[in-house]
Design a protein around this motif. Structure first.
Motif, PDB file in Angstrom:
ATOM      1  N   ASN A  38       0.830  -1.204   0.000  1.00  0.00           N
ATOM      2  CA  ASN A  38       0.000   0.000   0.000  1.00  0.00           C
ATOM      3  C   ASN A  38       0.866   1.256   0.000  1.00  0.00           C
ATOM      4  O   ASN A  38       0.555   2.255   0.647  1.00  0.00           O
ATOM      5  N   ARG A 184      -3.332  -2.709   4.154  1.00  0.00           N
ATOM      6  CA  ARG A 184      -4.082  -1.454   4.254  1.00  0.00           C
ATOM      7  C   ARG A 184      -3.744  -0.716   5.548  1.00  0.00           C
ATOM      8  O   ARG A 184      -3.575   0.503   5.559  1.00  0.00           O
ATOM      9  N   LEU A 188      -1.704   3.011   6.132  1.00  0.00           N
ATOM     10  CA  LEU A 188      -2.246   4.147   6.879  1.00  0.00           C
ATOM     11  C   LEU A 188      -1.299   4.616   7.982  1.00  0.00           C
ATOM     12  O   LEU A 188      -1.275   5.798   8.329  1.00  0.00           O
ATOM     13  N   PHE A 200      -2.953  11.373   1.519  1.00  0.00           N
ATOM     14  CA  PHE A 200      -3.678  10.573   0.548  1.00  0.00           C
ATOM     15  C   PHE A 200      -4.652  11.438  -0.249  1.00  0.00           C
ATOM     16  O   PHE A 200      -5.121  12.472   0.233  1.00  0.00           O
ATOM     17  N   PHE A 202      -8.326  12.103  -1.502  1.00  0.00           N
ATOM     18  CA  PHE A 202      -9.540  11.802  -0.750  1.00  0.00           C
ATOM     19  C   PHE A 202     -10.763  12.420  -1.413  1.00  0.00           C
ATOM     20  O   PHE A 202     -10.653  13.330  -2.235  1.00  0.00           O
ATOM     21  N   ASP A 225     -12.940  10.768   5.465  1.00  0.00           N
ATOM     22  CA  ASP A 225     -12.994  10.743   4.009  1.00  0.00           C
ATOM     23  C   ASP A 225     -13.762   9.513   3.539  1.00  0.00           C
ATOM     24  O   ASP A 225     -13.807   8.483   4.225  1.00  0.00           O
ATOM     25  N   ASP A 227     -14.957   6.134   2.203  1.00  0.00           N
ATOM     26  CA  ASP A 227     -14.402   4.786   2.071  1.00  0.00           C
ATOM     27  C   ASP A 227     -13.012   4.633   2.681  1.00  0.00           C
ATOM     28  O   ASP A 227     -12.218   3.789   2.242  1.00  0.00           O
ATOM     29  N   SER A 228     -12.710   5.414   3.709  1.00  0.00           N
ATOM     30  CA  SER A 228     -11.366   5.332   4.298  1.00  0.00           C
ATOM     31  C   SER A 228     -11.351   4.669   5.667  1.00  0.00           C
ATOM     32  O   SER A 228     -10.284   4.411   6.217  1.00  0.00           O
ATOM     33  N   ALA A 245      -8.699   5.949   9.895  1.00  0.00           N
ATOM     34  CA  ALA A 245      -9.314   6.507   8.697  1.00  0.00           C
ATOM     35  C   ALA A 245      -8.446   7.651   8.213  1.00  0.00           C
ATOM     36  O   ALA A 245      -7.360   7.909   8.755  1.00  0.00           O
ATOM     37  N   THR A 246      -8.914   8.351   7.199  1.00  0.00           N
ATOM     38  CA  THR A 246      -8.291   9.615   6.818  1.00  0.00           C
ATOM     39  C   THR A 246      -9.352  10.709   6.868  1.00  0.00           C
ATOM     40  O   THR A 246     -10.537  10.451   6.641  1.00  0.00           O
ATOM     41  N   GLY A 249      -7.431  13.771   3.879  1.00  0.00           N
ATOM     42  CA  GLY A 249      -6.262  13.130   3.297  1.00  0.00           C
ATOM     43  C   GLY A 249      -5.196  12.736   4.294  1.00  0.00           C
ATOM     44  O   GLY A 249      -4.168  12.163   3.902  1.00  0.00           O
ATOM     45  N   THR A 251      -4.124  10.626   7.920  1.00  0.00           N
ATOM     46  CA  THR A 251      -4.562   9.543   8.799  1.00  0.00           C
ATOM     47  C   THR A 251      -4.991  10.084  10.155  1.00  0.00           C
ATOM     48  O   THR A 251      -4.317  10.939  10.745  1.00  0.00           O
TER      49      THR A 251
END
Length: 440
Positions: A38, A184, A188, A200, A202, A225, A227-228, A245-246, A249, A251
């Motif tokens: 990733n 994944r 992160l 990331f 986003f 964000d 789907d994070s 998550a983010t 953008g 973490t």
């Protein structure tokens, strides 16, 4: 015909980007590799299911030391049916050195344990000591063989059992799925405790915070964000939701309380997660809306007060960025534990922030007036509503210093992203000491 379980080739192909990596050790029950997962440079230690000897354990120690020196995460795939007993005390000493190395680099580089087969005894302790433990449904994790237990617990040692016990943070369907989830998580996480956060691409979430139908999972999704979100410890302490998550953008670690009461498991879960985030300077976003800690002598006896104190101390001690969203009930100890030490506190219109529940507060403050009314219940209810609006609401919290900003539900995500950006350069220095003595 039963499906073939993913082997080393399939598992590592699911973990490394494009399935490509550099082999470091290839012979014996333990192999090692290095590559990108990733987008993150990662070391991998892989057990193939055979008994381990001293040389195998030394390989693991060597990889951990290399990871600390180069500042890269380590992912260990656990799958061994035991130790080579011929190793005797040398094997015991090797396992002790491995545990010491795991502890030495804890908080320096992320360690992810992935249990894809049998992980027992000392190996179970080592896996549980990782920052994140992921289990395949095919895996087993136990100190002592469950089938030797006098108390026959259904599916003891399995992934669902480990999730309920708060050991397995994530459960995957098989080794390949567990590897993909580990990749994944590794992507992160920062590469080490001195690295800056990854950035990331986003997209904004499709939903907004809904206080009328509050749900911690939905609240987290509304602020993160699209789907994070990756939930951790979903099988344990279910009145608190924790996830990586983010947001904008970057973490973040999300702690979202449920609308119900929290027990000692919930406090322990949140404290463990916050320590993980703080170790790697991952900002913590806390969404507060709960009726409080459970009223139970049994829970207090099981450690409820002790774990609440631990949680408050962990929050206060954490030097990472802390943003609290006061999205509903934040009364008394709840506010003290979850929000008091935040760097920035966002009060959402409609929330209640007070030292005491409004109904209880007005029964003292306006006792004579309420007692003189024709309907005590209705009078209490009316006074409590007035108290919520004028004394315990979002605007009052800002005016009284209990919050830093008051926003509408639709504006919360924007306020959170702005706060994270504003606090990104935060620097904090702890007082010189060996360590604190917060109750554990």
């Amino acid at each position: 015909m039963a499906a073939t379980k993913p082997g080393k080739t399939e598992t590592l192909a699911a973990f490394f980007d494009d399935g490509t990596y550099t082999a470091l050790y290839t012979d014996g029950p333990v192999s090692a590799a290095y590559g990108c997962a990733n987008g993150q440079s990662v070391y991998v230690v892989f057990q193939n299911g055979q008994p381990l000897d001293v040389n195998d354990i030394e390989k693991n120690i060597r990889v951990l030391a290399m990871a600390a020196q180069t500042g890269a995460p380590v992912v260990t795939f656990y799958n061994s049916n035991g130790a080579c007993l011929e190793g005797g005390l040398a094997l015991l000493n090797a396992n002790s050195r491995l545990m010491a190395e795991i502890a030495r680099i804890s908080g320096v580089v992320p360690q992810i344990a992935v249990v894809v087969g049998t992980c027992a005894g000392s190996a179970a302790v080592q896996a549980a000591a990782a920052d994140v433990c992921i289990m395949s449904e095919e895996g087993e994790l136990f100190l002592n063989a469950p089938f030797n237990s006098e108390d026959k617990v259904e599916k003891a040692g399995g992934s669902a059992f480990a999730a309920r016990a708060g050991v397995a943070a994530i459960v995957a369907k098989d080794a390949a799925d567990a590897a993909a989830k580990a990749a994944r998580i590794a992507g992160l996480m920062p590469s080490n405790n001195l690295a800056g956060p990854a950035v990331f691409d986003f997209a904004a979430p499709s939903s907004v915070l809904n206080l009328a139908k509050y749900d911690p999972k939905a609240a987290a999704a509304a602020l993160a964000d699209a789907d994070s979100v990756i939930e951790l410890y979903g099988g344990y302490g279910k009145a608190v939701y924790t996830a990586l998550a983010t947001a904008g953008g970057t973490t973040v670690g999300i702690v979202a309380t449920g609308a119900g009461s929290m027990n000692h498991h919930c406090a322990a879960k949140a404290a463990r997660f916050i320590r993980l985030c703080d170790a790697y300077s991952i900002p913590v976003l806390t969404i507060v809306n709960t009726t409080g800690f459970v009223r139970s002598e049994g829970d207090d006896m099981a450690g409820g007060i002790r774990q609440a104190a631990r949680l408050a101390g962990v929050y206060a001690e954490a030097t990472t960025v802390k943003v609290a969203v006061l999205a509903g009930e934040a009364v008394g100890p709840v506010y003290t534990v979850f929000a008091a030490s935040a760097d920035w506190r966002v009060a959402v219109e409609g929330c209640t922030i007070a030292p005491l529940a409004p109904e209880a507060a007005v029964s003292v403050l306006y006792k004579d007036e309420i007692d003189a009314s024709d309907n005590i219940q209705e009078a209490t209810k009316a006074k409590a509503a007035e108290y919520r609006e004028k004394v315990a609401g979002a605007s009052a919290a800002v005016a009284g210093g209990a919050a830093d900003a008051a926003v509408k539900p639709a504006e919360v995500r924007t306020a959170v992203v702005q706060a994270l950006d504003m606090l990104a350069s935060k620097r904090a220095v702890r007082l010189a000491k060996k360590h604190g003595n917060i109750t554990l």
